[in-house]
Structures are given as structure tokens and as C-alpha cells.
Design an enzyme around this catalytic site. Structure first.
Site, short mmCIF file in Angstrom:
data_model
loop_
_atom_site.label_atom_id
_atom_site.label_comp_id
_atom_site.label_asym_id
_atom_site.label_seq_id
_atom_site.Cartn_x
_atom_site.Cartn_y
_atom_site.Cartn_z
N THR A 31 12.39 -23.55 -10.86
CA THR A 31 11.07 -23.53 -10.22
C THR A 31 10.38 -22.19 -10.47
O THR A 31 9.17 -22.15 -10.75
CB THR A 31 11.19 -23.82 -8.71
OG1 THR A 31 12.12 -24.90 -8.53
CG2 THR A 31 9.86 -24.19 -8.11
N ASP A 80 10.05 -16.98 -4.88
CA ASP A 80 11.39 -17.40 -5.29
C ASP A 80 11.59 -18.88 -4.96
O ASP A 80 10.85 -19.45 -4.15
CB ASP A 80 12.43 -16.53 -4.55
CG ASP A 80 13.77 -16.51 -5.27
OD1 ASP A 80 13.98 -17.29 -6.22
OD2 ASP A 80 14.64 -15.70 -4.86
N GLY A 81 12.61 -19.46 -5.55
CA GLY A 81 12.97 -20.85 -5.24
C GLY A 81 14.04 -20.87 -4.16
O GLY A 81 14.40 -19.85 -3.58
N ALA A 82 14.57 -22.06 -3.90
CA ALA A 82 15.67 -22.20 -2.93
C ALA A 82 16.40 -23.51 -3.20
O ALA A 82 15.83 -24.43 -3.82
CB ALA A 82 15.15 -22.17 -1.51
N ASP A 83 17.63 -23.57 -2.74
CA ASP A 83 18.39 -24.82 -2.85
C ASP A 83 18.17 -25.69 -1.61
O ASP A 83 18.11 -26.91 -1.71
CB ASP A 83 19.87 -24.51 -3.04
CG ASP A 83 20.09 -23.69 -4.30
OD1 ASP A 83 19.60 -24.12 -5.36
OD2 ASP A 83 20.68 -22.60 -4.22
N GLY A 94 21.00 -19.33 -4.48
CA GLY A 94 22.09 -18.80 -5.28
C GLY A 94 22.88 -19.81 -6.07
O GLY A 94 23.93 -19.49 -6.62
N GLY A 96 22.12 -20.70 -8.82
CA GLY A 96 22.16 -20.10 -10.16
C GLY A 96 22.87 -18.75 -10.17
O GLY A 96 22.93 -18.08 -11.20
N GLU A 102 18.22 -11.44 -5.61
CA GLU A 102 17.09 -12.13 -4.98
C GLU A 102 16.92 -11.69 -3.52
O GLU A 102 15.80 -11.57 -3.02
CB GLU A 102 17.31 -13.65 -5.05
CG GLU A 102 17.15 -14.19 -6.47
CD GLU A 102 17.57 -15.64 -6.62
OE1 GLU A 102 17.12 -16.26 -7.59
OE2 GLU A 102 18.35 -16.14 -5.80
C1 5RP Z 1 19.09 -18.87 -7.96
C2 5RP Z 1 18.36 -19.48 -6.84
C3 5RP Z 1 17.32 -20.51 -7.16
O1 5RP Z 1 16.10 -20.11 -6.66
C4 5RP Z 1 17.76 -21.81 -6.53
O2 5RP Z 1 19.06 -22.15 -7.00
C5 5RP Z 1 16.77 -22.95 -6.85
O3 5RP Z 1 16.77 -23.19 -8.23
P1 5RP Z 1 15.88 -24.31 -8.89
O4 5RP Z 1 14.47 -23.90 -8.74
O5 5RP Z 1 16.35 -24.36 -10.33
O6 5RP Z 1 16.18 -25.61 -8.18
O7 5RP Z 1 18.56 -19.19 -5.68
O8 5RP Z 1 20.00 -17.89 -7.51
#
Ligand code: 5RP
Length: 243
Positions: A31, A80-83, A94, A96, A102
Site C-alpha cells: 500500500t 504507512d500501511g498496516a496489517d 510488520g 513485511g 516504521e
Molecule cells: C511492513 C508493514 C506493512 O505496512 C504492512 O505489512 C501492510 O502491508 P501491505 O500494505 O502490503 O498490506 O507493516 O512492515
């Protein structure tokens, strides 16, 4: 489900927050890659501090101006993104493996904007994702045992049959907790274990959540708007083949 276009809708909207002269933190993930692409198109005269080698490469390739994190100036905004995101805007991040940096750029920022597609919104953290924990390779087994004592099932993340190595040269343990009731407390407890660098629980850091969905992007500003959004989602008619 066209999750990619939902991510794009949220990323495009969040990128518009960046103005000339800003110092901007950028996290990592698919993202955030879309945020970086949007920023390269909008091209504000801003400077970026990136949290991972993959974001760094993409940002450089697309011509964004990069800077290291310095001690004198706070970031105007971090995107930032998030899970997972819960109604209190507590997060699991995290997946990734970039959460340690982050969290630093989130803590260094005046405002933290989280960009997600609607599948990331949960009523309680830990339903789908484990908590990523960056650990010192030297202490891996010891730290995993301590994580198990905290009530989790710790699994060492691997890649190509070897331990996954973070940008900081450490390992990543995915800790599956049966129930996360107090994210802030658990975040502190995990970080208190020997060998832990940092974990992917982000309690009390996010200010706004940009959520992409079928009809575009909605900005969530508080718990009320989060719950209203979830309720509206569950009331949406499910599409059938005839539609
Ligand atoms: C990486 C993260 C990412 O922001 C999280 O994993 C979301 O990733 P994506 O946008 O690919 O779904 O925290 O450390």
C-alpha cells in the site's frame, strides 16, 4: 474483491496530504508502494525518510528526494500501511518485517496516517495476523521460549528455507496470541523480553486511517467513525451473479 484498487483509492487520497516543504516519513509494503507512486505523480516539493530498503529503492527510482532521519527536526507526517487496525486505531504491523523502523518514524512524526483497504479493519487485533517480533539472532531460541511463556505460539519466519532477515540484520518471530485484549500492555511486555528489538503492535500512534473500499476512500478520524464504517459495511447488500 478488487483489493488492489481499494488500496490505490486510499493511497491516492493520503498522498494529497503532503505539501511543499514537508519532511515526510514513509513506511513499507504494497500500500505504501502505491502512496510512493502517487507522490511521484503529484510531485510536491517534499523530502522523505523511508523505513525499508524496498521503499527506498522504489522512492529513488521514482525520483523522490530522500533524507536520513535526523535528530533535530520532527517529521511533519508519516504515512504507512498496516496489517490490522482496531477501533482504537491500535495496529498490528510488520508483516513485511519493517516495523522497527516504521515505529521510529511514527514516533518521530507530528501526525501518523495509516492507509489500508477495508479488509484490514478488525474489531479485535490478532484475529488474522500474528504479532511480528524482531529478535536478535544470537538470542532467537531463548527469546522464542520467553514469547511462549507470554502465552503465544512463536514461529520463526523463514524465506527460501532459511530464517528471514530484516533490513537491520535480525530475525523475525511471528507470535500467535489467542486473544489480544490490551495492545499497549502486550506491546510493552513483549519489548521487555531479552533479545527483542521491537514488535509490530503499535498502540496509540495512529491519528487518521484512510480506508479504501468499493466506493473510494473514507477517512476515519475516531472510534465512532470506525464503528460506523464497519456497521455500514455489514449492511451493504452482497453482490450476486445477477448484479
Ligand atoms: C511492513 C508493514 C506493512 O505496512 C504492512 O505489512 C501492510 O502491508 P501491505 O500494505 O502490503 O498490506 O507493516 O512492515
Amino acid at each position: 474483491m478488487d483489493v488492489e484498487s481499494w488500496k490505490t483509492a486510499a493511497a491516492d487520497e493520503a498522498a494529497k496530504l503532503v505539501r511543499d516543504g514537508m519532511l515526510v516519513g514513509l513506511g513499507s509494503g504494497t500500500t505504501v508502494a502505491k502512496v510512493i507512486a502517487a507522490l511521484s505523480r503529484l510531485n510536491p516539493n517534499a523530502t522523505y525518510v523511508v523505513a525499508s530498503s524496498s521503499s527506498e529503492k522504489l522512492a529513488k527510482d521514482l525520483g523522490l528526494k530522500l533524507s536520513p532521519l535526523d535528530g533535530d527536526r520532527s517529521l511533519d507526517i508519516t504515512i504507512d500501511g498496516a496489517d490490522e487496525v482496531d477501533p482504537n486505531f491500535d495496529l498490528i504491523k510488520g508483516h513485511g518485517g519493517a516495523h522497527t523502523r516504521e515505529k521510529i518514524i511514527a514516533q518521530a512524526a507530528k501526525m501518523v496516517v495509516i492507509v489500508v483497504d477495508r479488509t484490514k479493519l478488525v474489531r479485535r487485533l490478532g484475529k488474522i495476523f500474528p504479532v511480528p517480533v524482531e529478535v536478535l539472532p544470537f538470542a532467537k531460541d531463548y527469546t522464542m521460549k520467553r514469547l511462549a511463556e507470554l502465552g503465544s505460539r512463536p514461529v520463526l519466519k523463514t524465506k527460501d528455507n532459511a530464517p528471514f532477515v530484516t533490513d537491520n540484520g535480525n530475525y523475525l518471530v511471528e507470535a500467535w496470541f489467542p486473544k489480544i485484549t490490551n495492545a499497549a500492555k502486550l506491546e510493552q511486555k513483549i519489548n521487555g523480553l531479552p533479545g527483542v528489538i521491537d514488535n509490530g503492535l503499535f498502540a496509540g500512534l495512529a491519528d487518521l486511517v484512510y480506508v479504501g473500499h468499493e466506493r473510494g476512500c473514507t477517512v476515519l478520524r475516531d472510534k465512532r467513525s470506525f464503528l460506523k464504517f464497519l456497521r455500514a459495511q455489514s449492511e451493504q447488500p452482497t453482490k450476486t451473479k445477477k448484479d
